[in-house]
Every structure is written in C-alpha cells, then in structure tokens.
Design an enzyme around this catalytic site. Structure first.
Site, short mmCIF file in Angstrom:
data_model
loop_
_atom_site.label_atom_id
_atom_site.label_comp_id
_atom_site.label_asym_id
_atom_site.label_seq_id
_atom_site.Cartn_x
_atom_site.Cartn_y
_atom_site.Cartn_z
N HIS A 184 -7.50 4.36 -9.48
CA HIS A 184 -7.45 3.42 -8.36
C HIS A 184 -8.35 2.23 -8.67
O HIS A 184 -9.32 1.96 -7.95
CB HIS A 184 -7.90 4.09 -7.05
CG HIS A 184 -6.85 4.96 -6.44
ND1 HIS A 184 -7.14 5.91 -5.50
CD2 HIS A 184 -5.51 5.00 -6.59
CE1 HIS A 184 -6.03 6.51 -5.12
NE2 HIS A 184 -5.02 5.97 -5.78
N ASP A 241 1.69 13.32 -4.06
CA ASP A 241 0.23 13.37 -4.21
C ASP A 241 -0.42 14.56 -3.48
O ASP A 241 -1.47 15.04 -3.91
CB ASP A 241 -0.40 12.08 -3.67
CG ASP A 241 -0.31 10.93 -4.66
OD1 ASP A 241 -0.53 11.16 -5.86
OD2 ASP A 241 -0.03 9.80 -4.22
N TYR A 244 -10.35 15.66 -4.75
CA TYR A 244 -9.15 14.86 -4.49
C TYR A 244 -8.93 14.73 -2.98
O TYR A 244 -8.69 13.65 -2.45
CB TYR A 244 -7.99 15.60 -5.15
CG TYR A 244 -6.65 14.93 -5.21
CD1 TYR A 244 -6.23 14.28 -6.37
CD2 TYR A 244 -5.75 15.01 -4.16
CE1 TYR A 244 -4.97 13.71 -6.45
CE2 TYR A 244 -4.50 14.45 -4.23
CZ TYR A 244 -4.11 13.81 -5.39
OH TYR A 244 -2.86 13.25 -5.46
N ASP A 304 1.38 5.04 -10.37
CA ASP A 304 1.20 6.21 -11.22
C ASP A 304 2.42 7.14 -11.14
O ASP A 304 2.60 8.00 -12.01
CB ASP A 304 -0.10 6.97 -10.90
CG ASP A 304 -0.32 7.25 -9.44
OD1 ASP A 304 0.14 6.46 -8.59
OD2 ASP A 304 -0.97 8.27 -9.13
N HIS A 344 0.17 15.43 -9.45
CA HIS A 344 -1.01 15.44 -10.33
C HIS A 344 -1.50 16.87 -10.47
O HIS A 344 -1.56 17.62 -9.49
CB HIS A 344 -2.17 14.64 -9.72
CG HIS A 344 -1.92 13.17 -9.56
ND1 HIS A 344 -1.81 12.29 -10.62
CD2 HIS A 344 -1.76 12.42 -8.45
CE1 HIS A 344 -1.60 11.07 -10.16
NE2 HIS A 344 -1.56 11.12 -8.84
N HIS A 347 -0.41 10.04 1.04
CA HIS A 347 -1.50 9.24 1.56
C HIS A 347 -1.14 7.77 1.77
O HIS A 347 -2.02 6.97 2.10
CB HIS A 347 -2.71 9.35 0.62
CG HIS A 347 -2.50 8.68 -0.71
ND1 HIS A 347 -3.34 7.69 -1.18
CD2 HIS A 347 -1.54 8.82 -1.64
CE1 HIS A 347 -2.92 7.27 -2.37
NE2 HIS A 347 -1.83 7.96 -2.66
N HIS A 381 7.24 8.15 -3.67
CA HIS A 381 6.06 7.33 -3.33
C HIS A 381 6.02 6.18 -4.34
O HIS A 381 6.33 6.39 -5.52
CB HIS A 381 4.84 8.25 -3.46
CG HIS A 381 3.49 7.64 -3.37
ND1 HIS A 381 3.17 6.63 -2.51
CD2 HIS A 381 2.33 7.94 -4.05
CE1 HIS A 381 1.87 6.33 -2.66
NE2 HIS A 381 1.36 7.10 -3.59
N GLU A 388 3.42 4.23 -5.34
CA GLU A 388 2.22 3.89 -6.12
C GLU A 388 2.56 4.06 -7.61
O GLU A 388 3.27 5.00 -8.00
CB GLU A 388 1.04 4.77 -5.71
CG GLU A 388 -0.28 4.16 -6.10
CD GLU A 388 -1.51 4.79 -5.43
OE1 GLU A 388 -1.37 5.84 -4.79
OE2 GLU A 388 -2.61 4.21 -5.57
FE1 FEO Z 1 -0.67 7.74 -4.47
FE2 FEO Z 1 -0.90 9.54 -7.35
O1 FEO Z 1 -0.56 8.07 -6.29
#
Ligand code: FEO
Length: 399
Positions: free
Chosen positions: A25, A166, A194, A85, A227, A147, A81, A83
């Site tokens: 991030h 996530d 996390y 990653d 993850h 999130h 999602h 984001e």
């Molecule tokens: Fe919200 Fe692993 O990205």
C-alpha cells in the site's frame, strides 16, 4: 518458479509468491514475511479465471495460467476487487481472452474502468446472483468495505470453495498453499496483523457480512483468499476469529507509546509503566521511532488503554508520533481508554495535541494529561508512577 497447485478437481491455484515484499500500500503497511497474490482457474463447460496478480508478476502469472489452460479458452474472468494487486494483470488476460465475460461487482462497474480505461464489456453481479458453468455454479456475494466498496466474494458450488478476495488473507509468503502446512503461530500473526491494519475500520461491516454468510447456509470446504494460504483444515476457524476480532473487545492491558528527544519523555514512560505494573496491569512500552508502526498497531488493538507521550517539537508532537495519532483515528478503534503525557521546555502544546487526537479518535480520557518541564525530577517521576497507578486502576475497573 512457484508450482501451480490443484486445490480441487479441475480447480487450480495459479498465483505467485512475492517473497521479497516488505512494504505494501505504497509505504503504509509492513510485510515482514512477504505476500502472495492468489488467482484461481476453474475448468468446466465454461472455463473461469478468478482474479489476477499484481502487474510486476504478470509474466510469471501468465505462464502459470498457460500451464492450466490456453487463455483464449477462458469464458469468464471474475474481478472480485479492482485494487491492482489483484486486477493488475487484467489487461494482459483480456488481451488474450477478448471474448471472455468480465464479471464484476456492481461497484466494480466504476472501479475497474476507473483503473484501466479499457473498452471491456462488464457483467455486473450482486449478492445471490449465480452463473452456471457446467457442473458447478459461481455464486456471488457483494462485500462492500471488506475492504473496498467494490469488494466481492465468489463461491464455487459443488467444490464448496469460498474465494473472498482480501478477506481472511494474510501477507505471508510460503512454499506451502494450505493452512495446515504452515507454522500456526506465523500464520495467525500475519492473519491478525492483516485484520488490524486493513479491516479494523470496517469491523461493523465484517460482523454483518459474516452473519449474512452464515445465514446463507453455504457449505464451506475451503476458503481461498487472495493473499497467503488457503484455509482447508477447519476453514471456519478464520471466520470465527474474524467474528471475535470484529467485536473489538480489548484486553486489560496498557500500551505506552512515546518518542523522546533527550530521554525526558522516555523516563516518564518508564515510570508510568512502573506505576501500571505496581497495580498489576500488564503493560508494554513502545518507542515509536524504533517500532514498526503496523506491529505497534497490533499491540494497540489488543490493549484497553493507550498512553501516548511526546516532547513538544516545532509546536507539536515529534514526527514519529504524528502518524500514530493519525492511525488511532483512521483505524476507528473501539472501546479504548487514552491518556497523554510528555516533557517540554518552553511550550507543552504536544501534550494537549495528543489528548485532542485521542478524544477525536473516540477514546475515553482516563486522567488529565501529565506534563513535566525540562528533565523529570525524582518528584516528577513519582508523579508519573502515581499517574501509571491511576491509569491501571481505571483500566482494571473497566469491563
Ligand atoms: Fe485490496 Fe489485496 O488488495
């Protein structure tokens, strides 16, 4: 190169392991144990890819994908999602699978084009929507603010695999893919860190989403997040942990966080700790400049009482204390007590600033701030011990 892993019949993990990741991030989150970016292929009458990986790993990811299926044979790509990653390799996937249906959450209709500005036709889905892919259905559950607003879970019927992106993840690079194969202490350290650093502000949404999931009565054999490792041994254990963490019920402990210029505030911190210990309150003293901030926040999450100290520097707090104050508000901790202290030379504004930050963060102030001009005398240190005792008494009285 990491091996692809068959996680069920015709279901494959095709992610990548990022052993070297230490900041995430931007620079906001420490990842001492690296991370993984998980993506999954389901082969059926329709072939499905769920999520992709961060762009720097795109080449390795595409090799993994090709080991399982020719990308042009993908019928459906699910982007749970936006984001990067998880969506970073979408342009490369869509270049090779131009006819694949790109499935997104309702909020993903905004965020995916917002990231990629590509001419893709999107199929938005909402909670309870299903897409049959042959012998299985994909079922979708929107999970806004777990999130991001666009976050979504994909559930695979038949195999009973929940792919919650996530949620339930860990920044944890390992040679293993499943929770029963790894060191349990490491796994839970990373799962908890996390939660604390990413999901704490959304604890109410976490509780509600879990209630909703449970009410759907879906059998869950595996929870395959985006993850870290896949929860296959008692997968609901992490759901139960999230239920517990989301309640934000801290332990009767204090964390004393400080920074110091010439040891005056440090000596105050140590004396406050002595006072807490004298009353039997477990406590920990953390030097903000020498402690990883995300690890420090894990200690904050656990403790009922947070005591913050700084000398006054440039008419405010020392630079290491400012981000701590910001995170105490930003992470929306609940059920906390707070107190402020510090030494000063000609202006003690930092101490009042800290107290204001604690109040803004919603902490109940347990006692007036404690300040000391110049270096603490033995009388001052005795006042610090008394201050620690008072904090301890209030903390121990609290439920
Ligand atoms: Fe919200 Fe692993 O990205």
């Amino acid at each position: 190169m990491t091996m692809i892993t068959k996680i069920a019949e015709n279901v494959y993990w095709i992610g990548v392991v990022d052993w070297g990741l230490r900041r995430f991030h931007g620079d906001e989150l420490s990842t001492h144990r690296g991370s993984t970016y998980n993506a999954y292929v389901i082969k059926d009458e329709k072939n499905v890819l769920v999520d992709t990986v961060w762009t720097p790993f795109q080449e390795e990811f595409m090799e993994h994908l090709r080991e399982v299926i020719d990308p042009s044979e993908l019928d459906i790509v699910v982007a749970n999602h936006s984001e990067v990653d998880h969506s970073g390799s979408l342009p490369e996937v869509m270049r090779h699978a131009p006819n694949a249906q790109l499935v997104v959450s309702k909020r993903g209709q905004e965020s995916i084009p917002g990231h990629y500005h590509a001419d893709w036709t999107l199929t938005p889905v909402g909670t309870g929507d299903k897409i049959n892919i042959g012998s299985r259905d994909l079922m979708f559950v929107e999970a806004p603010m777990l999130h991001w607003p666009d976050s979504m879970f994909t559930y695979v019927t038949g195999d009973d695999i929940l792919m919650p992106n996530d949620a339930f993840g860990q920044h944890y690079a390992t040679e293993f893919r499943f929770n029963d194969e790894v060191d349990q202490q490491e796994l839970y350290e990373e799962a908890f860190k996390y939660y604390v650093n990413i999901l704490t502000p959304f604890s109410k949404q976490v509780s509600k989403k879990i209630e909703e999931l449970v009410s759907l009565n879906l059998p869950v054999k595996m929870i395959a997040p985006s993850h870290g490792v896949i929860w296959r041994d008692n997968p609901m254990q992490i759901v139960e942990k999230y239920q517990q963490w989301a309640k934000q019920e801290p332990e009767q402990k204090a964390v004393i966080i400080y920074d110091t210029m010439w040891n005056g505030t440090r000596r105050m911190a140590d004396a406050i700790s002595e006072g807490c210990s004298a009353e039997g309150l477990p406590n920990k003293v953390l030097h903000a400049s020498h402690t990883d901030r995300n690890d420090l926040l894990v200690d904050v999450f656990k403790a009922k009482t947070i005591v913050v100290g700084s000398p006054t520097f440039n008419n405010g707090v020392l630079p290491s204390i400012a981000p701590v104050c910001r995170d105490l508000s930003g992470l929306k901790f609940q059920n906390k007590f707070g107190a402020a202290f510090g030494s000063y030379g000609w202006n003690g504004k930092a101490i009042n600033d800290i107290e204001s930050h604690l109040q803004e963060a919603g902490f109940d102030i347990v006692t007036d701030p404690l300040s000391c001009k110049w270096q603490p005398s033995s009388d001052d240190l005795e006042k610090c011990r008394e201050y620690g005792k008072k904090i301890a008494a209030e903390t121990l009285k609290a439920k």
